[in-house]
Design an enzyme around this catalytic site. Sequence first.
Site: not given
Ligand code: PNS
Length: 162
Positions: A17, A41, A90, A126
């Site tokens: 990150h 989660k 990735r 993570s």
């Molecule tokens: O570290 P992660 O778990 O891959 O992060 C995921 C995250 C928080 C970036 C993603 O779940 C997100 O953007 N969540 C906010 C809700 C949202 O906007 N959802 C629509 C995505 S197209």
Amino acid sequence: MTRAVCPGSFDPVTHGHLDIIARTARLAEEVVVAVGDNLTKNGLFTPPERVAMLEAACAPWSNVSVTLFTGLLVDFCAAHDIGLISKGVRAADFNYEVQMAQMNRRLTGVETILLPTDPQWAFLSSSLVREVATLGGDVSGFLPPAVAEQTAARVSAQLVED
Ligand code: PNS
């Protein structure tokens, strides 16, 4: 001014990150690291704890700030005048990351840049760090020292509770 967001769960923040945040801080004038607060989660750390760890880890970069966000990422971007989402990708995540980038662009026009993960961190996530730490493995090579200490302390505390 280019304002970018690096969104994620950061449970906990890893060197992978931090590499993406550092690279984004060279591409954008301001970077907001946004910790998702509405994720379902089971967390090792609470979202405010993740913010505190990120603030300490990002202290060297004067153009990086850290905050929580809830709801849609595109709404957070609109509310904070952010025009760019920056994410590490990735190989295994590529299709889903492109799908989210396309959805976000369709929703509000916000653009996404996907930075290929540095090969030295290509295996890192993570969730794997949590699993290895919980099962007694050494994760200190993947995390900033303070985060590694807090992770070891948290998994030991959880083992005592269980
Ligand atoms: O570290 P992660 O778990 O891959 O992060 C995921 C995250 C928080 C970036 C993603 O779940 C997100 O953007 N969540 C906010 C809700 C949202 O906007 N959802 C629509 C995505 S197209």
